[in-house]
Scaffold this active site. Structure first.
Site, PDB file in Angstrom:
ATOM      1  N   SER A   6       1.337  -7.437  -1.046  1.00 40.28           N
ATOM      2  CA  SER A   6       2.076  -8.430  -0.253  1.00 40.28           C
ATOM      3  C   SER A   6       1.407  -9.805  -0.152  1.00 40.28           C
ATOM      4  CB  SER A   6       2.428  -7.888   1.131  1.00 40.28           C
ATOM      5  OG  SER A   6       1.318  -7.851   1.969  1.00 40.28           O
TER       6      SER A   6
ATOM      7  N   THR B  39       0.819  -1.218   0.000  1.00 44.95           N
ATOM      8  CA  THR B  39       0.000   0.000   0.000  1.00 44.95           C
ATOM      9  C   THR B  39       0.849   1.263   0.000  1.00 44.95           C
ATOM     10  OG1 THR B  39      -1.865  -1.103   1.058  1.00 44.95           O
ATOM     11  CG2 THR B  39      -1.713   1.263   1.383  1.00 44.95           C
TER      12      THR B  39
ATOM     13  N   THR C 286       1.541  -4.417   4.281  1.00 40.89           N
ATOM     14  CA  THR C 286       1.405  -4.747   5.694  1.00 40.89           C
ATOM     15  C   THR C 286       0.748  -6.108   5.924  1.00 40.89           C
ATOM     16  OG1 THR C 286      -0.706  -3.589   5.846  1.00 40.89           O
ATOM     17  CG2 THR C 286       1.286  -2.324   6.374  1.00 40.89           C
ATOM     18  N   ASP C 287       0.036  -6.622   4.902  1.00 40.13           N
ATOM     19  CA  ASP C 287      -0.697  -7.881   5.128  1.00 40.13           C
ATOM     20  C   ASP C 287       0.216  -9.018   5.562  1.00 40.13           C
ATOM     21  OD1 ASP C 287      -2.957  -6.538   4.334  1.00 40.13           O
ATOM     22  OD2 ASP C 287      -3.182  -7.569   2.416  1.00 40.13           O
TER      23      ASP C 287
HETATM   24  N1  ASP Z   1      -2.982  -5.286   0.861  1.00 41.66           N
HETATM   25  C1  ASP Z   1      -1.858  -4.443   1.107  1.00 41.66           C
HETATM   26  C2  ASP Z   1      -0.583  -5.261   0.987  1.00 41.66           C
HETATM   27  O1  ASP Z   1      -0.267  -5.986   1.886  1.00 41.66           O
HETATM   28  C3  ASP Z   1      -1.975  -3.866   2.463  1.00 41.66           C
HETATM   29  C4  ASP Z   1      -0.881  -2.928   2.856  1.00 41.66           C
HETATM   30  O2  ASP Z   1       0.145  -2.811   2.259  1.00 41.66           O
HETATM   31  O3  ASP Z   1      -1.076  -2.269   3.897  1.00 41.66           O
HETATM   32  O4  ASP Z   1       0.091  -5.157  -0.008  1.00 41.66           O
END
Ligand code: ASP
Length: 327
Positions: A57, A14, A89-90
């Site tokens: 991710s 993200t 973050t995932d």
């Molecule tokens: N869906 C996103 C990822 O993990 C969430 C994020 O980056 O916060 O790429």
């Protein structure tokens, strides 16, 4: 004064995302653009930025993190003082733990990301990047293994978990709390964690390991299929301190005769027990049937440790030795 040299590697997430023609946001920016958007970084370190991947991710694979670990080790050998890995973050809790296991050097490795897209009001990416760089450049962060830095919190890789789908404060270490904070522009550490024995970054990707979360009434009928699906091992997120329904215990015992099976908990935090409950399906019953206790590791982290430990073709005793440090 010479500035520390930091290696920035962006994998996507993200923090790199902007609106996409197809609707929603998608990875667009690379590490160089992210670094350019935070001029304050120049006051912290000399940064070299690379973008090995531009992925959301959930599409990152453990083998790609093994490559990232090698790249960091090469960077350290070439004179970098620390590394910042930028990603979604995932899966930060998994990537950070993989790097913790694989990067042998004591120099700091910091993983960060953002909960809000790059052009969202109140985007948290720039502050997270700057805080991550401050930690990666800090001599105090040496010897702590891989750290995750988000929302000014400093988390140890072995404890950190994503605990919310939306908030910038999504990251928590439910078992032990964050080990430090970035405040007034400098990291402050309130606890130090010992390094655990690592595993080589040159050994290839982890072997496939199934992760099963146990639920009320689940009888275990799925278990018999696992060996035929090519899994080298399994991790069970059992109930509470490590418990399953009585009828599932013999099936788990049968599976443990065919592949290493690790007993973790579906509870958010706390160690799997080893010697308290004695009923059918309890931790004493399951360990007696050959399951290996995950200690305090979450199921997600136990799955990665087991997959890495089994790379050399080892079995039950290799797996048990890998988990002995986490009791
Ligand atoms: N869906 C996103 C990822 O993990 C969430 C994020 O980056 O916060 O790429």
């Amino acid at each position: 004064m010479t500035r520390p040299r930091l290696l920035f590697l962006s994998l996507g997430g993200t923090i790199t995302m902007l609106p996409d023609a197809g609707g929603g946001i998608a990875p667009k920016l690379g590490a160089a653009e992210l670094v350019a958007s935070v001029p304050e970084l120049a006051g912290v370190a000399e940064v070299e930025a690379h973008s090995p991947y531009r992925l959301p991710s959930p599409s990152l694979e453990p083998g790609q993190l093994v490559e990232v670990a090698k790249r960091i080790e090469d960077g350290f050998a070439a004179g970098f003082d620390g590394a910042v890995v930028i990603q979604g973050t995932d899966t930060i809790e998994e990537s950070a733990f993989l790097l913790d296991l694989l990067v042998a050097d004591d120099k700091p490795v910091v993983v960060t990301g953002a909960m809000r897209g790059a052009d969202a009001p109140g985007a948290d990416g720039p502050a997270n990047l700057l805080a991550a760089a401050r930690v990666a450049a800090s001599p105090e962060a040496r010897g702590l293994g891989t750290l995750a830095v988000l929302n000014y919190d400093i988390h140890a890789a072995r404890f950190v978990q994503k605990s919310h789908t939306a908030l910038p404060s999504a990251f928590a270490s439910p078992l032990a709390g964050p080990i430090g904070v970035v405040a007034e522009g400098r990291p402050r550490f309130y606890a130090r964690v010992p390094r655990m024995p690592g595993l080589p970054s040159y050994g290839g990707p982890p072997r496939p390991v199934a992760l099963l979360k146990w639920a009320m009434g689940e009888d275990g009928r799925l278990l018999g299929a696992l060996p035929g699906l090519g899994y080298a091992g399994a991790v069970v997120e059992a109930m509470g301190a490590g418990h399953v329904p009585a009828e599932a215990a013999p099936l788990l015992g049968e599976l443990a005769l065919r592949m290493p099976v690790v007993l973790a908990t579906r509870a958010m935090a706390g160690p799997v027990f080893t010697r308290t409950y004695g009923y059918a399906g309890s931790e004493i019953d399951l360990l007696g049937r050959g399951l290996i206790p995950a200690g305090f590791l979450s199921g997600l982290k136990a799955r990665l440790l087991l997959g890495l430990a089994l790379r050399g073709g080892g079995g039950q005793s290799t797996a048990a030795a890998a988990f002995a440090n986490y009791r």
